[in-house]
Design an enzyme around this catalytic site. Sequence first.
Site, mmCIF file in Angstrom:
data_model
loop_
_atom_site.group_PDB
_atom_site.id
_atom_site.type_symbol
_atom_site.label_atom_id
_atom_site.label_comp_id
_atom_site.label_asym_id
_atom_site.label_seq_id
_atom_site.Cartn_x
_atom_site.Cartn_y
_atom_site.Cartn_z
ATOM 1 N N ASN A 193 -6.059 -3.800 -4.626
ATOM 2 C CA ASN A 193 -7.037 -4.667 -5.280
ATOM 3 C C ASN A 193 -7.029 -4.465 -6.792
ATOM 4 O O ASN A 193 -7.090 -5.435 -7.567
ATOM 5 C CB ASN A 193 -8.443 -4.383 -4.739
ATOM 6 C CG ASN A 193 -8.736 -5.146 -3.462
ATOM 7 O OD1 ASN A 193 -8.160 -6.203 -3.208
ATOM 8 N ND2 ASN A 193 -9.635 -4.613 -2.655
ATOM 9 N N ASP A 225 -6.935 -9.710 -0.262
ATOM 10 C CA ASP A 225 -7.342 -10.513 0.892
ATOM 11 C C ASP A 225 -6.128 -10.967 1.685
ATOM 12 O O ASP A 225 -6.144 -10.964 2.923
ATOM 13 C CB ASP A 225 -8.140 -11.742 0.432
ATOM 14 C CG ASP A 225 -9.547 -11.386 -0.020
ATOM 15 O OD1 ASP A 225 -9.977 -10.253 0.201
ATOM 16 O OD2 ASP A 225 -10.215 -12.268 -0.614
ATOM 17 N N ASP A 230 -11.159 -2.595 4.897
ATOM 18 C CA ASP A 230 -9.740 -2.608 5.262
ATOM 19 C C ASP A 230 -9.504 -1.900 6.584
ATOM 20 O O ASP A 230 -8.399 -1.433 6.849
ATOM 21 C CB ASP A 230 -8.904 -1.958 4.157
ATOM 22 C CG ASP A 230 -9.272 -0.495 3.938
ATOM 23 O OD1 ASP A 230 -10.440 -0.132 4.171
ATOM 24 O OD2 ASP A 230 -8.396 0.291 3.525
#
Length: 285
Positions: A176, A185, A211
Amino acid sequence: MVPAVELTQAIVHATTALVVMIGNDGGILLVNPAMERFTGQAETELLGRPFWEVYVVPGDVAPAQQAVAEALSGGTSFLEEADWLRADGAWRRVSMQNSVVTDDAGQPCAIAVVAIDVTEHRQREALVQRRATTDALTGTWNRGVLFDALQQHLDPDTGRGCALLFFDVDDFKAVNDQHGHARGDQLLIEVAARLQESAGHHDLVARFGGDEFVMLFPDVDESQLAELVSRVQAQMQEPPLIPNASPPFSVSIGAAHGSPGEDPDHLLAMADRSMYSRKRRRTAR
């Protein structure tokens, strides 16, 4: 004052409900304009034809014939939902009130069917149900469905036990931070797709949060855990389903087996600890 018969005819003619009357031989005795529009055929073309040749979808012919025969023999009206075939070939979900009509001697002689197209309503219901039970990003089941399944399989009286695999995407925060949340994503979508690819018909894949994912395998013996881990791990190492859509990744996998009577939270905690134990061993190398 308008005679009752004329009022009845006017209502049948004006209603948007699909009205059809079926004789005891299955032939169509009457249809209203709404039914003509639905089938794309005039009443003169429909009269006398077996109803199952007009609007019953393939595969439902035998059940439809049986339902009508049982209603006529027993004289009992019934409610039913089924798929009907529209003139353009589209399958439409209809809700039917099937009312048995009797002759002067009180014997069943026909069935009057009044059907309402509920396709859009059922689709909205399905959408609400899907949103309530699935993860919006990955399309996997959510935690609520997972816990319901765990309670079912671990029920002390009726359960048969299950195996759990607990997954954590390695270094997901770094993905990220370095590539952005959109790529993160996409990585989660990729992981979920691979898990679903490796799941059997009766297995369950759920996003546990962030996650983390869980796979539930019903009726699996504890001795099969190692093989399950190896098989799913191999699936994770396959080439991306969507090339260049997500950065390279790896997952840590934990495994646990639960027997009937065990607590679902305890089983999840065991699988979680197993996963972190494997992760620590890998990173310590």
